[in-house]
Write an enzyme that holds these catalytic residues in place. Structure first.
Site, PDB file in Angstrom:
ATOM      1  N   TYR A  58       3.652   8.259  -3.793  1.00 15.43           N
ATOM      2  CA  TYR A  58       4.038   7.594  -2.536  1.00 15.43           C
ATOM      3  C   TYR A  58       4.122   8.641  -1.430  1.00 15.43           C
ATOM      4  O   TYR A  58       5.108   9.347  -1.279  1.00 15.43           O
ATOM      5  CB  TYR A  58       5.364   6.839  -2.680  1.00 15.43           C
ATOM      6  CG  TYR A  58       5.331   5.697  -3.696  1.00 15.43           C
ATOM      7  CD1 TYR A  58       4.122   5.184  -4.155  1.00 15.43           C
ATOM      8  CD2 TYR A  58       6.498   5.141  -4.186  1.00 15.43           C
ATOM      9  CE1 TYR A  58       4.082   4.144  -5.079  1.00 15.43           C
ATOM     10  CE2 TYR A  58       6.470   4.101  -5.117  1.00 15.43           C
ATOM     11  CZ  TYR A  58       5.254   3.614  -5.554  1.00 15.43           C
ATOM     12  OH  TYR A  58       5.224   2.580  -6.476  1.00 15.43           O
ATOM     13  N   PHE A 203       5.950  -5.970  -5.910  1.00 14.10           N
ATOM     14  CA  PHE A 203       5.623  -7.030  -4.934  1.00 14.10           C
ATOM     15  C   PHE A 203       6.547  -8.242  -5.112  1.00 14.10           C
ATOM     16  O   PHE A 203       6.075  -9.398  -5.122  1.00 14.10           O
ATOM     17  CB  PHE A 203       4.162  -7.496  -5.048  1.00 14.10           C
ATOM     18  CG  PHE A 203       3.129  -6.553  -4.470  1.00 14.10           C
ATOM     19  CD1 PHE A 203       3.502  -5.367  -3.834  1.00 14.10           C
ATOM     20  CD2 PHE A 203       1.768  -6.856  -4.543  1.00 14.10           C
ATOM     21  CE1 PHE A 203       2.540  -4.500  -3.306  1.00 14.10           C
ATOM     22  CE2 PHE A 203       0.807  -6.001  -4.012  1.00 14.10           C
ATOM     23  CZ  PHE A 203       1.195  -4.822  -3.402  1.00 14.10           C
ATOM     24  N   PRO A 204       7.869  -8.043  -5.255  1.00 17.30           N
ATOM     25  CA  PRO A 204       8.758  -9.198  -5.471  1.00 17.30           C
ATOM     26  C   PRO A 204       8.747 -10.176  -4.301  1.00 17.30           C
ATOM     27  O   PRO A 204       9.046 -11.349  -4.468  1.00 17.30           O
ATOM     28  CB  PRO A 204      10.143  -8.546  -5.638  1.00 17.30           C
ATOM     29  CG  PRO A 204      10.033  -7.222  -4.931  1.00 17.30           C
ATOM     30  CD  PRO A 204       8.628  -6.775  -5.168  1.00 17.30           C
ATOM     31  N   LEU A 205       8.386  -9.665  -3.111  1.00 18.24           N
ATOM     32  CA  LEU A 205       8.315 -10.533  -1.925  1.00 18.24           C
ATOM     33  C   LEU A 205       6.862 -10.811  -1.539  1.00 18.24           C
ATOM     34  O   LEU A 205       6.599 -11.226  -0.400  1.00 18.24           O
ATOM     35  CB  LEU A 205       9.049  -9.870  -0.747  1.00 18.24           C
ATOM     36  CG  LEU A 205      10.562  -9.704  -0.926  1.00 18.24           C
ATOM     37  CD1 LEU A 205      11.146  -8.841   0.195  1.00 18.24           C
ATOM     38  CD2 LEU A 205      11.245 -11.075  -0.944  1.00 18.24           C
ATOM     39  N   GLY A 208       6.016  -9.133   1.493  1.00 15.93           N
ATOM     40  CA  GLY A 208       6.676  -9.671   2.682  1.00 15.93           C
ATOM     41  C   GLY A 208       6.316 -11.112   2.992  1.00 15.93           C
ATOM     42  O   GLY A 208       7.025 -11.782   3.740  1.00 15.93           O
TER      43      GLY A 208
HETATM   44  N1  LIG Z   1       4.072   0.069 -10.261  1.00 16.40           N
HETATM   45  C1  LIG Z   1       3.213  -0.213  -9.325  1.00 16.40           C
HETATM   46  O1  LIG Z   1       1.979  -0.154  -9.513  1.00 16.40           O
HETATM   47  C2  LIG Z   1       3.719  -0.600  -7.969  1.00 16.40           C
HETATM   48  C3  LIG Z   1       2.847  -1.148  -7.011  1.00 16.40           C
HETATM   49  C4  LIG Z   1       3.385  -1.519  -5.776  1.00 16.40           C
HETATM   50  C5  LIG Z   1       4.741  -1.343  -5.517  1.00 16.40           C
HETATM   51  N2  LIG Z   1       5.562  -0.794  -6.466  1.00 16.40           N
HETATM   52  C6  LIG Z   1       7.022  -0.630  -6.237  1.00 16.40           C
HETATM   53  O2  LIG Z   1       7.543  -1.904  -5.976  1.00 16.40           O
HETATM   54  C7  LIG Z   1       8.303  -1.871  -4.751  1.00 16.40           C
HETATM   55  C8  LIG Z   1       8.248  -3.227  -4.096  1.00 16.40           C
HETATM   56  O3  LIG Z   1       6.904  -3.531  -3.733  1.00 16.40           O
HETATM   57  P1  LIG Z   1       6.427  -3.558  -2.204  1.00 16.40           P
HETATM   58  O4  LIG Z   1       7.353  -2.769  -1.370  1.00 16.40           O
HETATM   59  O5  LIG Z   1       5.012  -3.138  -2.183  1.00 16.40           O
HETATM   60  O6  LIG Z   1       6.375  -5.092  -1.888  1.00 16.40           O
HETATM   61  P2  LIG Z   1       7.491  -6.199  -1.527  1.00 16.40           P
HETATM   62  O7  LIG Z   1       8.847  -5.695  -1.860  1.00 16.40           O
HETATM   63  O8  LIG Z   1       7.022  -7.485  -2.099  1.00 16.40           O
HETATM   64  O9  LIG Z   1       7.321  -6.330   0.038  1.00 16.40           O
HETATM   65  C9  LIG Z   1       7.500  -5.248   0.913  1.00 16.40           C
HETATM   66  C10 LIG Z   1       7.048  -5.694   2.285  1.00 16.40           C
HETATM   67  O10 LIG Z   1       7.858  -6.777   2.689  1.00 16.40           O
HETATM   68  C11 LIG Z   1       8.453  -6.523   3.940  1.00 16.40           C
HETATM   69  N3  LIG Z   1       9.836  -6.989   3.836  1.00 16.40           N
HETATM   70  C12 LIG Z   1      10.791  -6.582   2.955  1.00 16.40           C
HETATM   71  N4  LIG Z   1      11.937  -7.253   3.154  1.00 16.40           N
HETATM   72  C13 LIG Z   1      11.700  -8.122   4.160  1.00 16.40           C
HETATM   73  C14 LIG Z   1      12.498  -9.079   4.832  1.00 16.40           C
HETATM   74  N5  LIG Z   1      13.773  -9.295   4.475  1.00 16.40           N
HETATM   75  N6  LIG Z   1      11.940  -9.789   5.851  1.00 16.40           N
HETATM   76  C15 LIG Z   1      10.643  -9.599   6.211  1.00 16.40           C
HETATM   77  N7  LIG Z   1       9.839  -8.676   5.614  1.00 16.40           N
HETATM   78  C16 LIG Z   1      10.366  -7.950   4.605  1.00 16.40           C
HETATM   79  C17 LIG Z   1       8.386  -5.037   4.134  1.00 16.40           C
HETATM   80  O11 LIG Z   1       8.191  -4.751   5.514  1.00 16.40           O
HETATM   81  P3  LIG Z   1       9.365  -4.012   6.373  1.00 16.40           P
HETATM   82  O12 LIG Z   1       9.237  -2.568   6.040  1.00 16.40           O
HETATM   83  O13 LIG Z   1       9.016  -4.363   7.759  1.00 16.40           O
HETATM   84  O14 LIG Z   1      10.673  -4.596   5.931  1.00 16.40           O
HETATM   85  C18 LIG Z   1       7.174  -4.622   3.328  1.00 16.40           C
HETATM   86  O15 LIG Z   1       6.014  -4.633   4.103  1.00 16.40           O
HETATM   87  C19 LIG Z   1       7.643  -0.730  -3.977  1.00 16.40           C
HETATM   88  O16 LIG Z   1       8.479  -0.266  -2.932  1.00 16.40           O
HETATM   89  C20 LIG Z   1       7.400   0.266  -5.069  1.00 16.40           C
HETATM   90  O17 LIG Z   1       8.602   0.980  -5.359  1.00 16.40           O
HETATM   91  C21 LIG Z   1       5.066  -0.439  -7.680  1.00 16.40           C
END
Ligand SMILES: NC(=O)c1ccc[n+]([C@@H]2O[C@H](COP(=O)([O-])OP(=O)(O)OC[C@H]3O[C@@H](n4cnc5c(N)ncnc54)[C@H](OP(=O)(O)O)[C@@H]3O)[C@@H](O)[C@H]2O)c1
Length: 280
Positions: A58, A203-205, A208
């Site tokens: 990252y 990608f729990p959200l 976003g």
């Molecule tokens: N193991 C793997 O291969 C892998 C792959 C991907 C991710 N991950 C891990 O999983 C974590 C979660 O995944 P992710 O961050 O990609 O996806 P996510 O949690 O599904 O979504 C993150 C996105 O949602 C937005 N967001 C978050 N809270 C929000 C809210 N309350 N209202 C509106 N928008 C919101 C964020 O933008 P803002 O910054 O504007 O809030 C960001 O762009 C990552 O941080 C990482 O640690 C692991």
């Protein structure tokens, strides 16, 4: 909110924090506002979150460095879960490289960046098709035997790969893509629920999308005076006792909103309604 114990000795609050979003665009380079990222990380801990997910890739390095800068010396009970096994060649590019010798180098570098002698949870980021999976997992087992890793997790695995890894080492977490609109790794989740292995849905959200108004979760959200993102996270928490969502954000406001999901109680009928609505 209730807790889950990873690997029998790391008790964490079930809503964690994903630290992938505190870097530059394309998860590349430093964030636009480094001071803001440090403030966000400190707020994560102030709010009682004690599971932070990161990876050497990252930034690369940026997320781990910011975590150490913001939080070292770490408060008692904070679990920093990192990963190795991917390379970075540019923004948005993530080639796999899980050769044993490289994983060992990556782990040593993460130990240095995070300023710890042992990493609580080290995850193999993804199987590398060029390397036998057992060789990559075997390298993590050796690092564990050397005391550099406390617990081993895997990520982006099938049921078969998980079983293969569990033949070699105790696997305490699985990190796979999963959310209410993408349940393609439900089989792996079921194995984890049965075995008491933590399941960390990435990608729990849905990056976003599920946090925005106008989607399938609006009705339930309105009924609880909550936001759709909170409903998406509460649905995950209710789906299994081993579920450990790590929503990622670069914003303190979104962090606070997301943590509110821990207080949201949905009825069995609502959980079914959400699941059906999200399938479309
Ligand atoms: N193991 C793997 O291969 C892998 C792959 C991907 C991710 N991950 C891990 O999983 C974590 C979660 O995944 P992710 O961050 O990609 O996806 P996510 O949690 O599904 O979504 C993150 C996105 O949602 C937005 N967001 C978050 N809270 C929000 C809210 N309350 N209202 C509106 N928008 C919101 C964020 O933008 P803002 O910054 O504007 O809030 C960001 O762009 C990552 O941080 C990482 O640690 C692991």
């Amino acid at each position: 909110m209730d807790a889950f114990t990873i690997g029998g000795d790391l008790e964490v609050r079930r809503l964690g924090f994903g630290a992938m979003r505190i870097t530059g665009k394309g998860i590349w380079g430093p964030p636009e506002d480094p001071e803001g990222a440090l403030r966000l990380l400190r707020r994560v801990v102030e709010l009682g979150v004690n599971l932070i997910d990161t990876a050497d890739s990252y930034g690369p390095e940026v997320s781990e460095n910011l975590i150490a800068e913001a939080l070292h010396p770490y408060p008692e009970g904070l679990v920093i879960a990192t990963k190795g096994g991917l390379r970075r060649t540019g923004p948005g590019e993530w080639p796999r490289d899980a050769r044993p010798e490289r994983l060992k180098e990556c782990c040593e570098a993460s130990l240095r960046r995070l300023r710890v002698e042992c990493i609580d949870l080290y995850q193999l980021h993804a199987p590398d098709p060029e390397v036998p999976y057992e060789d990559s997992i075997g390298a993590l087992k050796e690092l564990q035997d050397e005391g550099k890793i406390r617990h081993v997790g895997v990520s982006n695995v099938s049921v078969e790969q998980l079983a293969q890894a569990r033949e070699i080492v105790e696997v305490v977490t699985v990190q796979n893509r999963f959310n209410v609109v993408d349940r393609s790794t439900e089989d792996e989740l079921d194995v984890c629920s049965e075995a008491g292995i933590g399941f960390i849905p990435w990608f729990p959200l849905a990056i976003g999308d599920l946090a925005r108004d106008g989607g399938p979760l609006d009705d339930v959200a309105r009924a609880h005076d909550a936001t759709p993102g909170q409903v998406a996270l509460a649905w995950l928490l209710a789906r299994s006792h081993v579920m450990l969502p790590i929503p990622g954000t670069s914003s303190i406001e979104h962090l606070e909103e997301n943590l509110g999901a821990g207080e949201l109680e949905l009825s069995a009928a609502e959980l079914d309604e959400i699941a059906a609505a999200a399938r479309g």
